[in-house]
Design a protein around this motif. Structure first.
Motif, PDB file in Angstrom:
ATOM      1  N   THR A  38       2.180  45.125  -9.102  1.00  0.00           N
ATOM      2  CA  THR A  38       3.615  45.140  -9.320  1.00  0.00           C
ATOM      3  C   THR A  38       4.320  45.113  -7.973  1.00  0.00           C
ATOM      4  OG1 THR A  38       5.387  46.336 -10.449  1.00  0.00           O
ATOM      5  CG2 THR A  38       3.747  47.664  -9.314  1.00  0.00           C
ATOM      6  N   LEU A  39       5.606  45.027  -8.000  1.00  0.00           N
ATOM      7  CA  LEU A  39       6.418  45.104  -6.790  1.00  0.00           C
ATOM      8  C   LEU A  39       7.261  46.367  -6.874  1.00  0.00           C
ATOM      9  CD1 LEU A  39       7.720  41.425  -6.474  1.00  0.00           C
ATOM     10  CD2 LEU A  39       6.089  42.559  -4.947  1.00  0.00           C
ATOM     11  N   ARG A  40       7.259  47.128  -5.812  1.00  0.00           N
ATOM     12  CA  ARG A  40       8.009  48.386  -5.818  1.00  0.00           C
ATOM     13  C   ARG A  40       9.460  48.197  -5.397  1.00  0.00           C
ATOM     14  NH1 ARG A  40       3.460  51.848  -2.462  1.00  0.00           N
ATOM     15  NH2 ARG A  40       1.818  51.793  -4.067  1.00  0.00           N
ATOM     16  N   HIS A  41       9.720  47.138  -4.652  1.00  0.00           N
ATOM     17  CA  HIS A  41      11.047  46.944  -4.074  1.00  0.00           C
ATOM     18  C   HIS A  41      11.556  45.539  -4.378  1.00  0.00           C
ATOM     19  CE1 HIS A  41       8.809  49.823  -1.543  1.00  0.00           C
ATOM     20  NE2 HIS A  41       9.958  50.478  -1.516  1.00  0.00           N
ATOM     21  N   MET A  42      12.779  45.298  -3.970  1.00  0.00           N
ATOM     22  CA  MET A  42      13.294  43.934  -3.901  1.00  0.00           C
ATOM     23  C   MET A  42      12.782  43.369  -2.574  1.00  0.00           C
ATOM     24  SD  MET A  42      17.018  45.229  -5.185  1.00  0.00           S
ATOM     25  CE  MET A  42      17.950  43.841  -4.624  1.00  0.00           C
ATOM     26  N   VAL A  43      11.978  42.333  -2.646  1.00  0.00           N
ATOM     27  CA  VAL A  43      11.254  41.864  -1.461  1.00  0.00           C
ATOM     28  C   VAL A  43      11.776  40.488  -1.068  1.00  0.00           C
ATOM     29  CG1 VAL A  43       8.986  41.372  -0.473  1.00  0.00           C
ATOM     30  CG2 VAL A  43       9.220  43.134  -2.239  1.00  0.00           C
ATOM     31  N   LEU A  80      11.880  38.125  -4.206  1.00  0.00           N
ATOM     32  CA  LEU A  80      11.105  38.560  -5.377  1.00  0.00           C
ATOM     33  C   LEU A  80      11.571  39.925  -5.863  1.00  0.00           C
ATOM     34  CD1 LEU A  80       7.582  37.978  -3.766  1.00  0.00           C
ATOM     35  CD2 LEU A  80       8.929  36.277  -5.020  1.00  0.00           C
ATOM     36  N   HIS A  81      11.574  40.088  -7.174  1.00  0.00           N
ATOM     37  CA  HIS A  81      11.699  41.446  -7.689  1.00  0.00           C
ATOM     38  C   HIS A  81      11.093  41.558  -9.081  1.00  0.00           C
ATOM     39  CE1 HIS A  81      15.587  40.360  -9.816  1.00  0.00           C
ATOM     40  NE2 HIS A  81      15.067  41.169 -10.719  1.00  0.00           N
ATOM     41  N   LEU A  82      10.681  42.761  -9.389  1.00  0.00           N
ATOM     42  CA  LEU A  82      10.106  43.059 -10.696  1.00  0.00           C
ATOM     43  C   LEU A  82      11.240  43.282 -11.690  1.00  0.00           C
ATOM     44  CD1 LEU A  82       7.434  43.727 -12.245  1.00  0.00           C
ATOM     45  CD2 LEU A  82       7.921  46.135 -11.710  1.00  0.00           C
ATOM     46  N   HIS A  83      11.206  42.565 -12.790  1.00  0.00           N
ATOM     47  CA  HIS A  83      12.230  42.718 -13.820  1.00  0.00           C
ATOM     48  C   HIS A  83      11.827  43.833 -14.772  1.00  0.00           C
ATOM     49  CE1 HIS A  83      14.865  41.401 -17.214  1.00  0.00           C
ATOM     50  NE2 HIS A  83      15.655  41.052 -16.210  1.00  0.00           N
ATOM     51  N   ALA A  84      12.783  44.271 -15.562  1.00  0.00           N
ATOM     52  CA  ALA A  84      12.537  45.380 -16.484  1.00  0.00           C
ATOM     53  C   ALA A  84      11.452  45.046 -17.503  1.00  0.00           C
ATOM     54  CB  ALA A  84      13.832  45.750 -17.197  1.00  0.00           C
ATOM     55  N   LEU A  89      10.803  37.884 -11.027  1.00  0.00           N
ATOM     56  CA  LEU A  89      11.722  36.770 -10.811  1.00  0.00           C
ATOM     57  C   LEU A  89      11.559  36.287  -9.375  1.00  0.00           C
ATOM     58  CD1 LEU A  89      14.979  37.929 -12.647  1.00  0.00           C
ATOM     59  CD2 LEU A  89      13.100  36.513 -13.493  1.00  0.00           C
ATOM     60  N   ALA A 119       3.734  37.156  -1.259  1.00  0.00           N
ATOM     61  CA  ALA A 119       2.965  38.093  -2.085  1.00  0.00           C
ATOM     62  C   ALA A 119       1.825  37.301  -2.736  1.00  0.00           C
ATOM     63  CB  ALA A 119       3.858  38.731  -3.134  1.00  0.00           C
ATOM     64  N   SER A 121      -0.802  37.752  -4.459  1.00  0.00           N
ATOM     65  CA  SER A 121      -1.307  38.001  -5.809  1.00  0.00           C
ATOM     66  C   SER A 121      -0.501  37.258  -6.876  1.00  0.00           C
ATOM     67  CB  SER A 121      -1.300  39.505  -6.101  1.00  0.00           C
ATOM     68  OG  SER A 121       0.020  40.003  -6.076  1.00  0.00           O
TER      69      SER A 121
ATOM     70  N   TRP B  78      20.588  46.429 -18.319  1.00  0.00           N
ATOM     71  CA  TRP B  78      19.623  46.969 -17.354  1.00  0.00           C
ATOM     72  C   TRP B  78      20.208  46.931 -15.953  1.00  0.00           C
ATOM     73  CZ3 TRP B  78      16.124  44.010 -13.894  1.00  0.00           C
ATOM     74  CH2 TRP B  78      15.253  44.861 -13.204  1.00  0.00           C
ATOM     75  N   GLY B  85      15.403  49.914  -3.016  1.00  0.00           N
ATOM     76  CA  GLY B  85      14.988  49.517  -1.674  1.00  0.00           C
ATOM     77  C   GLY B  85      14.884  48.016  -1.554  1.00  0.00           C
ATOM     78  N   LEU B  87      13.447  45.227   0.798  1.00  0.00           N
ATOM     79  CA  LEU B  87      12.434  45.094   1.832  1.00  0.00           C
ATOM     80  C   LEU B  87      12.482  43.698   2.442  1.00  0.00           C
ATOM     81  CD1 LEU B  87       9.992  46.456   3.243  1.00  0.00           C
ATOM     82  CD2 LEU B  87       8.563  45.491   1.424  1.00  0.00           C
ATOM     83  N   GLU B 125       4.581  48.484   0.448  1.00  0.00           N
ATOM     84  CA  GLU B 125       4.581  47.420  -0.574  1.00  0.00           C
ATOM     85  C   GLU B 125       3.242  46.713  -0.525  1.00  0.00           C
ATOM     86  OE1 GLU B 125       5.419  46.187  -3.549  1.00  0.00           O
ATOM     87  OE2 GLU B 125       7.536  46.286  -2.936  1.00  0.00           O
ATOM     88  N   ALA B 127       1.714  44.673  -2.297  1.00  0.00           N
ATOM     89  CA  ALA B 127       1.620  43.276  -2.734  1.00  0.00           C
ATOM     90  C   ALA B 127       1.944  42.286  -1.621  1.00  0.00           C
ATOM     91  CB  ALA B 127       2.552  43.037  -3.913  1.00  0.00           C
TER      92      ALA B 127
END
Lengths: 196, 194
Positions: A38-43, A80-84, A89, A119, A121, B78, B85, B87, B125, B127
């Motif tokens: 997963t992604l923890r942040h907005m990258v 990149l970011h993880l959506h809900a 995306l 990223a 992966s 949402w 954060g 990054l 991060e 990934a």
């Protein structure tokens, strides 16, 4: 009247003599479902954020430059970011809007290459959809925002509120009655600042 | 005749309708397609402070409204309640100087920035590519669903109307209404050229 029609604002206002320096910039998004992780942040790839490129890439090209080098290419970055819903995306891209169809349909491919470089992966993720939209853009970075009350009072050219002074006064009075005033200095957003 | 007519049912038009109706103005929102049919429903959904200082104050004022709307909306919206954060990643040495525009803008806006070396970056991060040379973690960034937020703003504006009614082909209230001209598919609208 508030015109908030994005890149279509130009064609709405042009018939009444208001010419705005607003153009459209096409941008794509790719949605992927990661196989794992997963992604923890907005990258974001830092190289994407270079102001001169970001400003120049939406300018309408000259005929000479298209004749010489072809239609302008999309500027592609990795955002990149993880959506809900668990998907990721993948953005981002920007290209002048010159034709009804996407000028460069390979942009999603370029975006995925950039995203996978950022990223790795993501290469195993499943592509679920891709789409494009049109951002309203102008030659500067600030948005375009008129100040109806000031113009209606006749402190500036009477383009908003009509040419009838009485109507402009009534418009201003109505806005004052509702306590409407900008919460910040609106001058940097003047829609007519691009006029020569 | 409404006090204000708003042409365009994107997030700007919907937000104008919301703020004006909150101030007591009668508003009619006109949209030829559907709410959030354009960029407002098609963007990635990031809320970060813009690099342009002229936009900072407006952006800071916007976030509390978004959070308030999401919390009270009649549909799921949402949005991160807290920043997750933002990054920035340098994949090679050339990216380091290229990141300065964004970093200087964030610093000027008071955003806390944590510089990261390659090892710290992978810890923060995992990934991110092992080839990355540096990163900066900006203490900001909310992910959101822009289409849902746009619709929620328009509905909130309409809820503020003391009375409501409908006329043929559109929903409209005496104080705040939404007019949606149907018949243009999303693709049709997107294909139109200004």
């Amino acid at each position: 009247v508030i015109v908030a029609a994005g890149p279509w604002s130009t064609s709405l206002l042009d018939p009444i003599g208001i010419r705005l320096a607003i153009t459209g910039a096409r941008g794509w998004i790719v949605r992927v479902r990661p196989a794992s992780g997963t992604l923890r942040h907005m990258v974001e790839h830092a190289g994407w954020r270079v102001a001169p490129e970001r400003l120049a890439d939406v300018a309408r090209p000259s005929a000479g430059s298209v004749a010489e080098a072809g239609m302008p290419e999309a500027v592609v970055g990795a955002v990149l970011h993880l959506h809900a819903d668990g998907t990721v995306l993948v953005g981002s891209s920007r290209q002048p809007w010159l034709t009804p169809e996407p000028e460069e349909p390979s942009v999603p491919q370029q975006m995925l290459r950039a995203g996978i470089r950022l990223a790795p992966s993501l290469a195993d993720a499943t592509v679920t959809s891709t789409w494009w939209g049109l951002r309203p853009m102008n030659a500067g970075r600030a948005s375009v925002r008129g100040n109806g009350a000031r113009r209606a009072r006749g402190r500036d050219r009477p383009r908003i509120g009509g040419r009838d002074p009485g109507r402009r006064h009534r418009t201003a009075r109505n806005l004052d009655r509702h306590g409407w005033s900008p919460a910040f200095d609106a001058a940097p957003f003047d829609p007519f600042r691009f006029a020569g | 005749v409404p006090d204000v007519a708003i042409v365009g049912g994107g997030i700007i038009g919907a937000a104008c309708a919301y703020e004006l109706s909150r101030a007591g103005a009668s508003v009619t929102l006109i949209e030829r397609d559907e709410l959030a049919a354009g960029a407002s429903g098609r963007n990635q959904g990031w809320f970060v402070l813009p690099e342009d200082p002229a936009l900072e104050r407006m952006a800071r004022a916007t976030l509390p409204t978004y959070l308030e709307i999401a919390a009270s909306a009649t549909l799921p919206v949402w949005i991160d309640r807290e920043p997750v954060g933002h990054l920035l990643v340098a994949l090679d040495d050339e990216d380091v100087p290229r990141s300065q525009v964004a970093l200087e803008a964030a610093e000027a806006q008071g955003v806390r920035i944590r510089p990261l070396d390659a090892a710290e970056l992978r810890e923060v991060e995992p990934a991110v590519s092992p080839d990355a040379v540096a990163g900066w973690l900006l203490d900001q960034g909310h992910r959101l669903d822009p289409a849902a937020l746009t619709v929620a703003l328009a509905l909130a504006a309409k809820r503020r109307a003391p009375t409501s009614g409908t006329t043929s082909g559109c929903a409209r209230s005496s104080t705040t209404g939404t007019r949606s001209a149907r018949g243009h598919g999303r693709r049709t609208r997107a294909r139109r050229h200004p």
